[in-house]
Scaffold this motif. Structure first.
Motif, PDB file in Angstrom:
ATOM      1  N   LEU A 165       0.475  -6.909  40.189  1.00 27.52           N
ATOM      2  CA  LEU A 165       0.276  -7.771  39.019  1.00 27.52           C
ATOM      3  C   LEU A 165       0.279  -6.948  37.725  1.00 27.52           C
ATOM      4  O   LEU A 165       0.883  -7.350  36.732  1.00 27.52           O
ATOM      5  CB  LEU A 165      -1.064  -8.496  39.135  1.00 27.52           C
ATOM      6  N   PHE A 166      -0.400  -5.813  37.767  1.00 27.68           N
ATOM      7  CA  PHE A 166      -0.502  -4.972  36.571  1.00 27.68           C
ATOM      8  C   PHE A 166       0.879  -4.579  36.058  1.00 27.68           C
ATOM      9  O   PHE A 166       1.145  -4.633  34.853  1.00 27.68           O
ATOM     10  CB  PHE A 166      -1.324  -3.715  36.871  1.00 27.68           C
ATOM     11  N   LEU A 167       1.772  -4.204  36.982  1.00 26.88           N
ATOM     12  CA  LEU A 167       3.119  -3.792  36.584  1.00 26.88           C
ATOM     13  C   LEU A 167       3.865  -4.923  35.894  1.00 26.88           C
ATOM     14  O   LEU A 167       4.588  -4.715  34.916  1.00 26.88           O
ATOM     15  CB  LEU A 167       3.909  -3.316  37.819  1.00 26.88           C
ATOM     16  N   LEU A 168       3.693  -6.149  36.420  1.00 26.87           N
ATOM     17  CA  LEU A 168       4.369  -7.302  35.828  1.00 26.87           C
ATOM     18  C   LEU A 168       3.743  -7.688  34.488  1.00 26.87           C
ATOM     19  O   LEU A 168       4.452  -8.001  33.531  1.00 26.87           O
ATOM     20  CB  LEU A 168       4.312  -8.497  36.791  1.00 26.87           C
ATOM     21  N   VAL A 169       2.410  -7.667  34.426  1.00 21.66           N
ATOM     22  CA  VAL A 169       1.700  -8.023  33.188  1.00 21.66           C
ATOM     23  C   VAL A 169       1.999  -7.001  32.100  1.00 21.66           C
ATOM     24  O   VAL A 169       2.133  -7.339  30.918  1.00 21.66           O
ATOM     25  CB  VAL A 169       0.174  -8.107  33.431  1.00 21.66           C
ATOM     26  N   GLN A 170       2.139  -5.745  32.494  1.00 24.51           N
ATOM     27  CA  GLN A 170       2.396  -4.664  31.545  1.00 24.51           C
ATOM     28  C   GLN A 170       3.703  -4.902  30.781  1.00 24.51           C
ATOM     29  O   GLN A 170       3.824  -4.548  29.614  1.00 24.51           O
ATOM     30  CB  GLN A 170       2.472  -3.326  32.285  1.00 24.51           C
ATOM     31  N   GLU A 171       4.681  -5.522  31.468  1.00 25.18           N
ATOM     32  CA  GLU A 171       5.958  -5.811  30.816  1.00 25.18           C
ATOM     33  C   GLU A 171       5.798  -6.888  29.743  1.00 25.18           C
ATOM     34  O   GLU A 171       6.541  -6.927  28.766  1.00 25.18           O
ATOM     35  CB  GLU A 171       6.982  -6.288  31.861  1.00 25.18           C
ATOM     36  N   ALA A 177      -2.773  -5.107  29.173  1.00 21.84           N
ATOM     37  CA  ALA A 177      -2.468  -5.292  30.594  1.00 21.84           C
ATOM     38  C   ALA A 177      -3.703  -5.182  31.484  1.00 21.84           C
ATOM     39  O   ALA A 177      -3.888  -5.962  32.418  1.00 21.84           O
ATOM     40  CB  ALA A 177      -1.408  -4.281  31.036  1.00 21.84           C
ATOM     41  N   ASN A 178      -4.577  -4.202  31.174  1.00 28.45           N
ATOM     42  CA  ASN A 178      -5.780  -4.011  31.995  1.00 28.45           C
ATOM     43  C   ASN A 178      -6.707  -5.226  31.933  1.00 28.45           C
ATOM     44  O   ASN A 178      -7.158  -5.732  32.963  1.00 28.45           O
ATOM     45  CB  ASN A 178      -6.556  -2.768  31.530  1.00 28.45           C
ATOM     46  N   ASP A 179      -6.959  -5.703  30.711  1.00 28.06           N
ATOM     47  CA  ASP A 179      -7.871  -6.841  30.540  1.00 28.06           C
ATOM     48  C   ASP A 179      -7.317  -8.102  31.199  1.00 28.06           C
ATOM     49  O   ASP A 179      -8.033  -8.826  31.902  1.00 28.06           O
ATOM     50  CB  ASP A 179      -8.096  -7.121  29.043  1.00 28.06           C
ATOM     51  N   ILE A 180      -6.015  -8.350  30.964  1.00 33.34           N
ATOM     52  CA  ILE A 180      -5.401  -9.566  31.501  1.00 33.34           C
ATOM     53  C   ILE A 180      -5.344  -9.527  33.034  1.00 33.34           C
ATOM     54  O   ILE A 180      -5.659 -10.508  33.710  1.00 33.34           O
ATOM     55  CB  ILE A 180      -3.985  -9.760  30.921  1.00 33.34           C
ATOM     56  N   SER A 197       5.479 -14.231  43.005  1.00 35.53           N
ATOM     57  CA  SER A 197       6.809 -14.709  43.364  1.00 35.53           C
ATOM     58  C   SER A 197       7.334 -15.780  42.406  1.00 35.53           C
ATOM     59  O   SER A 197       8.458 -16.220  42.511  1.00 35.53           O
ATOM     60  CB  SER A 197       6.794 -15.269  44.799  1.00 35.53           C
ATOM     61  N   ASN A 198       6.477 -16.205  41.443  1.00 36.67           N
ATOM     62  CA  ASN A 198       6.876 -17.243  40.497  1.00 36.67           C
ATOM     63  C   ASN A 198       6.621 -16.740  39.077  1.00 36.67           C
ATOM     64  O   ASN A 198       5.504 -16.775  38.584  1.00 36.67           O
ATOM     65  CB  ASN A 198       6.081 -18.537  40.772  1.00 36.67           C
ATOM     66  N   HIS A 199       7.685 -16.272  38.425  1.00 35.70           N
ATOM     67  CA  HIS A 199       7.548 -15.652  37.111  1.00 35.70           C
ATOM     68  C   HIS A 199       7.029 -16.641  36.066  1.00 35.70           C
ATOM     69  O   HIS A 199       6.232 -16.281  35.202  1.00 35.70           O
ATOM     70  CB  HIS A 199       8.899 -15.090  36.661  1.00 35.70           C
ATOM     71  N   THR A 200       7.466 -17.894  36.155  1.00 31.21           N
ATOM     72  CA  THR A 200       7.031 -18.909  35.196  1.00 31.21           C
ATOM     73  C   THR A 200       5.527 -19.143  35.298  1.00 31.21           C
ATOM     74  O   THR A 200       4.821 -19.248  34.288  1.00 31.21           O
ATOM     75  CB  THR A 200       7.769 -20.242  35.448  1.00 31.21           C
ATOM     76  N   MET A 201       5.049 -19.214  36.536  1.00 34.46           N
ATOM     77  CA  MET A 201       3.619 -19.411  36.776  1.00 34.46           C
ATOM     78  C   MET A 201       2.825 -18.223  36.232  1.00 34.46           C
ATOM     79  O   MET A 201       1.760 -18.393  35.616  1.00 34.46           O
ATOM     80  CB  MET A 201       3.379 -19.565  38.275  1.00 34.46           C
ATOM     81  N   LEU A 202       3.345 -17.019  36.418  1.00 32.12           N
ATOM     82  CA  LEU A 202       2.674 -15.815  35.929  1.00 32.12           C
ATOM     83  C   LEU A 202       2.631 -15.808  34.404  1.00 32.12           C
ATOM     84  O   LEU A 202       1.600 -15.495  33.805  1.00 32.12           O
ATOM     85  CB  LEU A 202       3.396 -14.560  36.435  1.00 32.12           C
ATOM     86  N   GLU A 203       3.737 -16.175  33.778  1.00 28.46           N
ATOM     87  CA  GLU A 203       3.785 -16.207  32.309  1.00 28.46           C
ATOM     88  C   GLU A 203       2.728 -17.164  31.750  1.00 28.46           C
ATOM     89  O   GLU A 203       2.046 -16.865  30.774  1.00 28.46           O
ATOM     90  CB  GLU A 203       5.174 -16.655  31.835  1.00 28.46           C
ATOM     91  N   GLY A 204       2.607 -18.334  32.395  1.00 33.37           N
ATOM     92  CA  GLY A 204       1.623 -19.319  31.957  1.00 33.37           C
ATOM     93  C   GLY A 204       0.210 -18.780  32.071  1.00 33.37           C
ATOM     94  O   GLY A 204      -0.622 -18.953  31.158  1.00 33.37           O
TER      95      GLY A 204
END
Length: 230
Positions: A165-171, A177-180, A197-204
């Motif tokens: 998750l951290f790697l994806l949030v970091q982008e 990134a750490n807090d989120i 596995s769902n980028h849209t869900m992660l973005e939200g």
């Protein structure tokens, strides 16, 4: 059709990364890497170290001695065996992310199918989940309830999910990134796996976390500016 187009796009992007390093065999190396699951390919594109390791493995597979026909046959048998081992390892890793408690048993059950079917499972998360649920149902009906020793503990599982998750949030938000990531890890593991596995869900989810952090910082600023109002 959509999956084929995605794979074609991944192939083109991979080829562009490989070509500067291995111009003469870029096409062959790209084809070999495209045998890997789509999620792994996506990570390889974003991680130079993973790409280098994958290319080294592919190159070592290409650098085989070409002697007599008997040697060639032996190599083909070894390659088939290695391919099966690789499929098993990839399938095990994917099944393990579901933390069912029966990773080894379910992987073994799925590997009893034809090689082509197993390869299809690696590239189709929905199909894999259906097969996994069927296998899990069968195990429950048989009364198999022991947890595999090889399965990750809850803590290990959360740690793995947290790293991904951290790697994806970091982008999306490197500064926070750490807090989120910490906020997202408060969710249950099922939701976390869905977000991976769902980028849209992660973005939200990231946007909600950013909004929560903004309101928190605003509140802290108010308290610092007007301590008597607290």
């Amino acid at each position: 059709m959509g999956d084929e187009e995605d794979l074609e796009v991944l192939g083109e992007q991979l080829y562009d990364l490989i070509y500067p390093k291995h111009t003469e065999i870029a096409g062959k190396l790209t084809g070999m890497l495209l045998e890997l699951p789509a999620p792994v390919l996506t990570q390889i594109q974003q991680d130079e170290t993973m790409l280098t390791e994958a290319l080294e493995k592919a190159l070592s597979a290409l650098q085989l001695p070409q002697d007599t026909s008997n040697t060639r046959m032996s190599m083909e048998e070894d390659e088939a065996s290695a391919s099966s081992d690789s499929l098993g390892e990839q399938l095990f890793e994917l099944v393990d992310t579901y933390n069912t408690g029966h990773t080894q048993k379910i992987t073994g059950m799925l590997l009893e199918q034809h090689k082509e079917t197993v390869q299809h499972l690696l590239s189709e998360p929905t199909l894999l989940e259906e097969q996994l649920n069927l296998a899990l149902k069968t195990l429950h009906e048989l009364g198999v309830d022991e947890t595999d020793v090889s399965d990750s503990s809850d803590a290990d599982d959360t740690e793995k999910l947290g790293e991904k998750l951290f790697l994806l949030v970091q982008e999306m938000d490197a500064a926070h990134a750490n807090d989120i990531t910490g906020m997202l890890l408060e969710m249950d593991t099922v939701a976390l796996r869905q977000m991976l596995s769902n980028h849209t869900m992660l973005e939200g989810a990231v946007k909600k976390a950013q909004a929560a952090l903004d309101s928190l910082w605003i509140q802290e600023e108010k308290e610092a500016t007007n301590p008597n109002d607290v």
